[in-house]
Design a protein around this motif. Structure first.
Motif: not given
Length: 441
Positions: A282-292, A430-436
């Motif tokens: 949850a901390f490792r991927y916090m940035r990626a999952f924040w919009p969700a 992994i390439d910086g694509t916005p994941l929303v």
């Protein structure tokens, strides 16, 4: 408690070689093995626990286009076409019935969201329609709640999670695949930078192609091989009721409960809301999952406890000649949220007095593998030739499973893909694509 699932008998001997090894015996892995075997490709399907032991038997059983992320619509359309012919094709009943899906609401904002989504439905000729208050009431004459409208898709359906993946697995075997349960994949061996072997607890299989369809375990498996996959798991609780009067023959979603009519005459019943165990990921991927998280936090019940320390103690690497984390926990079988389920049952009974006497027969929970944008990964991994992934279905995997298995089989075998695979590419992770997540609803 694990729901009952039709048993599948394992093959006696692990093959020394296979054209493709499928890791994971959920509905996507079974469907991929089926479509590959039908093409004359030798396939070994390996599963650390049992076929459909985890989320593929623990889901709601909905097969829906309605409300789908626009990226998934072509794939779910293909999946529903497969569901529609599957019983005749495999000679076994997966429980699929095209009885429609109905959403009901008292919230004008929700109704407006459905109206926006209808633009996607029209573009893809799905046949969904928005219901007025009077039309919604006419479709649910036993409902005593005051509704302002609904959304209905007659071409959607339902199927039986206890039947579907086992039936597809047996069909894959008849087509030539071999099935191996209680056979954990410990890892991959490479030669010249490419996949060359899958090492399992029962021995090694030489192969040039692997499909990882490991659900909640996929990120852990990939991490051992130096591959990152932002994926978290959430706990979803479901109950089945005893036999009850029919208030729908399909599936129905409301603010207070969701139901699916079952072949046994009862309902599978759940409520929006999932449990999230905070873990190091949850901390490792916090940035990626924040919009969700911002979109869905109202439906999340956060918990910090034993799961954090279990995950912290889990090794990130292990020797392939020693037991792996996948052998330490054969089947994820979390405790259901009884409070949530009791509330769902009370809400159902309040909305439909005809069901006032219905009782719960059993309950269970499953772990849903989620990606940050709630869209699965069905893709080759460019940095490790021979490896493909089909995971991260974010609670959509059962209904979309046959189509996802077909697409995965196409990609692994080099056949023309049945739908455009671009939205499901691994590289976006992994390439910086916005994941929303799609907020079109």
């Amino acid at each position: 408690m694990s729901p009952p699932v039709n048993p599948v008998i394992s093959d006696d001997k692990l093959p020394a070689r296979a054209d493709v090894v499928v890791i994971g015996g959920g509905i996507i892995g079974c469907a991929a093995a089926y479509f590959l075997a039908r093409r004359g490709i030798s396939v070994a399907l390996i599963e650390k626990g049992r076929i459909a032991g985890e989320q593929s038997s623990r889901n709601w059983g909905w097969c829906r286009q309605q409300g789908r992320d626009k990226a998934e619509i072509p794939l779910i359309k293909e999946s529903l076409a497969i569901w529609g012919r599957l019983q005749e094709e495999i000679g076994a009943d997966p429980g699929f019935r095209r009885q429609g899906i109905l959403y009901l609401t008292r919230d004008p904002a929700e109704l407006a969201g459905w109206e926006r989504w209808l633009e996607h439905a029209r573009r893809h000729q799905i046949g969904s329609r928005l219901l007025s208050a009077a039309e919604a009431q006419a479709m649910t004459p036993d409902c005593c709640e005051k509704l302002i409208g609904g959304l209905h898709t007659p071409s959607d359906g339902r199927a039986e999670p206890a039947l579907a993946a086992p039936a597809i697995a047996e069909a894959a075997r008849r087509a030539g695949a071999s099935l191996h349960q209680r056979c954990a994949a410990r890892g991959l061996e490479r030669e010249a930078g490419k996949v060359a072997m899958v090492v399992t607890e029962q021995g090694a299989i030489r192969t040039g192609a692997v499909l990882l369809a490991g659900g909640a375990w996929s990120s852990i498996f990939l991490r051992r091989h130096g591959l990152d996959l932002p994926q978290l798991t959430v706990r979803a609780s479901v109950m089945r009721t005893e036999k009850a009067p029919a208030v729908t023959e399909g599936a129905m979603g409301t603010p207070g409960f969701s139901i699916r009519r079952r072949l046994d005459g009862g309902y599978s019943l759940a409520q929006n809301g999932v449990g999230f165990e905070i873990t190091p990921d949850a901390f490792r991927y916090m940035r990626a999952f924040w919009p969700a998280f911002r979109q869905e936090h109202r439906h999340l019940k956060l918990r910090f406890g034993r799961a954090f320390f279990q995950a912290l103690a889990r090794p990130r690497d292990w020797a392939l000649d020693r037991p792996s984390p996948f052998e330490a926990e054969r089947i994820l079988d979390p405790e259901p949220d009884h409070g949530l389920l009791n509330q769902a049952l009370a809400n159902l009974q309040a909305a439909f007095p005809v069901l006032a006497g219905v009782r719960m027969a059993e309950s269970w929970a499953g772990m849903i593998d989620a990606t940050p944008d709630a869209v699965p990964v069905i893709s080759p991994v460019d940095s490790l030739p021979g490896l493909h992934i089909a995971t991260g279905f974010s609670g959509h995997g059962f209904g979309i499973g046959p189509g996802a298995g077909r697409l995965a089989a196409d990609l692994v075998s080099g056949a023309p893909p049945v739908v455009d695979p671009y939205p499901f590419r691994y590289s976006r992770m992994i390439d910086g694509t916005p994941l929303v997540p799609d907020a079109g609803l």
